[in-house]
Design a protein around this motif. Structure first.
Motif, PDB file in Angstrom:
ATOM      1  N   MET A 188     -48.316   7.575 -11.050  1.00 46.44           N
ATOM      2  CA  MET A 188     -47.407   8.532 -10.714  1.00 46.44           C
ATOM      3  C   MET A 188     -47.886   9.363  -9.847  1.00 46.44           C
ATOM      4  O   MET A 188     -49.013   9.891  -9.777  1.00 46.44           O
ATOM      5  N   GLN A 189     -47.332   9.703  -8.689  1.00 49.10           N
ATOM      6  CA  GLN A 189     -47.767  10.454  -7.604  1.00 49.10           C
ATOM      7  C   GLN A 189     -46.821  11.572  -7.220  1.00 49.10           C
ATOM      8  O   GLN A 189     -45.450  11.291  -7.243  1.00 49.10           O
ATOM      9  N   PHE A 190     -47.206  12.712  -6.922  1.00 53.46           N
ATOM     10  CA  PHE A 190     -46.199  13.784  -6.801  1.00 53.46           C
ATOM     11  C   PHE A 190     -46.404  14.350  -5.250  1.00 53.46           C
ATOM     12  O   PHE A 190     -47.602  14.234  -4.822  1.00 53.46           O
ATOM     13  N   CYS A 191     -45.270  14.806  -4.584  1.00 49.84           N
ATOM     14  CA  CYS A 191     -45.561  14.987  -3.300  1.00 49.84           C
ATOM     15  C   CYS A 191     -46.124  16.540  -3.113  1.00 49.84           C
ATOM     16  O   CYS A 191     -46.058  17.475  -3.685  1.00 49.84           O
ATOM     17  N   ASP A 192     -46.992  16.422  -2.153  1.00 49.91           N
ATOM     18  CA  ASP A 192     -47.828  17.778  -1.807  1.00 49.91           C
ATOM     19  C   ASP A 192     -47.027  18.732  -1.316  1.00 49.91           C
ATOM     20  O   ASP A 192     -47.264  19.908  -1.294  1.00 49.91           O
ATOM     21  N   ARG A 193     -45.806  18.394  -0.531  1.00 48.63           N
ATOM     22  CA  ARG A 193     -44.938  19.637   0.201  1.00 48.63           C
ATOM     23  C   ARG A 193     -44.024  20.165  -1.007  1.00 48.63           C
ATOM     24  O   ARG A 193     -43.797  21.271  -0.898  1.00 48.63           O
ATOM     25  N   CYS A 194     -43.349  19.505  -1.955  1.00 47.10           N
ATOM     26  CA  CYS A 194     -42.337  19.794  -2.526  1.00 47.10           C
ATOM     27  C   CYS A 194     -42.487  19.758  -4.171  1.00 47.10           C
ATOM     28  O   CYS A 194     -41.692  20.300  -4.933  1.00 47.10           O
ATOM     29  N   GLY A 195     -43.457  18.808  -4.486  1.00 48.38           N
ATOM     30  CA  GLY A 195     -43.893  18.554  -5.781  1.00 48.38           C
ATOM     31  C   GLY A 195     -42.736  17.587  -6.563  1.00 48.38           C
ATOM     32  O   GLY A 195     -43.058  17.509  -7.876  1.00 48.38           O
ATOM     33  N   SER A 196     -41.990  16.999  -5.807  1.00 52.89           N
ATOM     34  CA  SER A 196     -41.055  16.084  -6.592  1.00 52.89           C
ATOM     35  C   SER A 196     -41.833  14.616  -6.700  1.00 52.89           C
ATOM     36  O   SER A 196     -42.937  14.344  -6.105  1.00 52.89           O
ATOM     37  N   MET A 197     -41.351  13.838  -7.491  1.00 51.60           N
ATOM     38  CA  MET A 197     -42.168  12.527  -7.896  1.00 51.60           C
ATOM     39  C   MET A 197     -41.923  11.530  -6.732  1.00 51.60           C
ATOM     40  O   MET A 197     -40.924  11.612  -6.146  1.00 51.60           O
ATOM     41  N   MET A 198     -42.815  10.968  -6.388  1.00 53.31           N
ATOM     42  CA  MET A 198     -42.829  10.125  -5.027  1.00 53.31           C
ATOM     43  C   MET A 198     -42.796   8.526  -5.668  1.00 53.31           C
ATOM     44  O   MET A 198     -42.874   8.339  -6.849  1.00 53.31           O
ATOM     45  N   HIS A 199     -42.169   7.788  -4.796  1.00 54.82           N
ATOM     46  CA  HIS A 199     -41.953   6.383  -5.112  1.00 54.82           C
ATOM     47  C   HIS A 199     -42.647   5.420  -4.031  1.00 54.82           C
ATOM     48  O   HIS A 199     -42.874   6.007  -2.901  1.00 54.82           O
ATOM     49  N   ASP A 226     -53.598   4.656  -2.121  1.00 48.90           N
ATOM     50  CA  ASP A 226     -54.925   4.613  -2.369  1.00 48.90           C
ATOM     51  C   ASP A 226     -54.780   3.414  -3.463  1.00 48.90           C
ATOM     52  O   ASP A 226     -54.893   4.087  -4.636  1.00 48.90           O
ATOM     53  N   SER A 227     -55.550   2.386  -3.430  1.00 44.21           N
ATOM     54  CA  SER A 227     -55.502   1.489  -4.609  1.00 44.21           C
ATOM     55  C   SER A 227     -56.643   1.832  -5.556  1.00 44.21           C
ATOM     56  O   SER A 227     -56.298   1.639  -6.790  1.00 44.21           O
ATOM     57  N   GLN A 228     -57.395   2.674  -5.172  1.00 48.40           N
ATOM     58  CA  GLN A 228     -58.514   3.106  -6.172  1.00 48.40           C
ATOM     59  C   GLN A 228     -58.029   4.219  -7.004  1.00 48.40           C
ATOM     60  O   GLN A 228     -58.449   4.495  -8.248  1.00 48.40           O
ATOM     61  N   ALA A 229     -57.324   5.312  -6.256  1.00 47.20           N
ATOM     62  CA  ALA A 229     -56.763   6.159  -7.120  1.00 47.20           C
ATOM     63  C   ALA A 229     -55.711   5.636  -8.213  1.00 47.20           C
ATOM     64  O   ALA A 229     -55.403   6.080  -9.199  1.00 47.20           O
ATOM     65  N   GLU A 230     -55.019   4.828  -7.563  1.00 43.96           N
ATOM     66  CA  GLU A 230     -53.912   4.190  -8.523  1.00 43.96           C
ATOM     67  C   GLU A 230     -54.448   3.271  -9.702  1.00 43.96           C
ATOM     68  O   GLU A 230     -53.938   3.450 -10.675  1.00 43.96           O
ATOM     69  N   ALA A 231     -55.317   2.783  -9.507  1.00 46.26           N
ATOM     70  CA  ALA A 231     -56.159   1.952 -10.675  1.00 46.26           C
ATOM     71  C   ALA A 231     -56.854   3.042 -11.581  1.00 46.26           C
ATOM     72  O   ALA A 231     -56.541   2.647 -12.818  1.00 46.26           O
ATOM     73  N   ALA A 232     -56.931   4.149 -11.324  1.00 47.63           N
ATOM     74  CA  ALA A 232     -57.472   5.245 -12.429  1.00 47.63           C
ATOM     75  C   ALA A 232     -56.243   5.896 -13.207  1.00 47.63           C
ATOM     76  O   ALA A 232     -56.281   6.559 -14.057  1.00 47.63           O
ATOM     77  N   MET A 233     -54.893   5.766 -12.676  1.00 53.60           N
ATOM     78  CA  MET A 233     -53.826   6.419 -13.156  1.00 53.60           C
ATOM     79  C   MET A 233     -53.523   5.538 -14.474  1.00 53.60           C
ATOM     80  O   MET A 233     -53.729   4.364 -14.611  1.00 53.60           O
ATOM     81  N   SER A 234     -53.201   6.453 -15.427  1.00 49.39           N
ATOM     82  CA  SER A 234     -52.814   5.691 -16.939  1.00 49.39           C
ATOM     83  C   SER A 234     -51.577   5.491 -16.946  1.00 49.39           C
ATOM     84  O   SER A 234     -50.670   5.998 -16.670  1.00 49.39           O
ATOM     85  N   VAL A 235     -51.077   4.372 -17.547  1.00 47.98           N
ATOM     86  CA  VAL A 235     -49.836   3.850 -18.184  1.00 47.98           C
ATOM     87  C   VAL A 235     -49.669   4.009 -19.645  1.00 47.98           C
ATOM     88  O   VAL A 235     -50.308   3.538 -20.342  1.00 47.98           O
TER      89      VAL A 235
END
Length: 105
Positions: A1-12, A30-39
């Motif tokens: 999950m990624q959050f917007c640096d400007r407004c803090g909303s969840m990004m898609h 960033d594929s490396q950062a996404e691979a580190a995200m837990s589901v």
């Protein structure tokens, strides 16, 4: 999950880009950062909330007549519990003799 640096909303995701639907901000994926995200699938059930019992861990009684029709006791265990929302406390009673429970009104 990624959050917007400007407004803090969840990004898609849209292709190779993270897009904020609230403010329109876009960031490269960033594929490396996404691979580190837990589901985590599903939700955890913590069970039903605890119900207050004025007899637990309480040796304090007070003179309070039991409202049960067939009980003549005038002693009850009591416990103070915060009201939901934390505005004030309510006193919960449990009859020493018959176990009937009620709250101060």
């Amino acid at each position: 999950m990624q959050f917007c640096d400007r407004c803090g909303s969840m990004m898609h995701t849209e292709g190779d880009t993270w897009v904020c639907r609230s403010c329109g901000n876009e960031e490269a994926r960033d594929s490396q950062a996404e691979a580190a995200m837990s589901v985590q699938d599903g939700q955890q059930d913590d069970g039903a909330p605890d119900v207050a019992d004025a007899t637990q861990d309480s040796a304090e009684t007070m003179q309070e007549p039991c409202p049960a029709e067939d009980c003549d006791s005038d002693q009850a265990y009591y416990e103070m519990m915060p009201k939901p929302g934390g505005s004030y406390e309510v006193r919960l009673f449990t009859c020493v003799e018959c176990g009937h429970k009620w709250r101060e009104s």
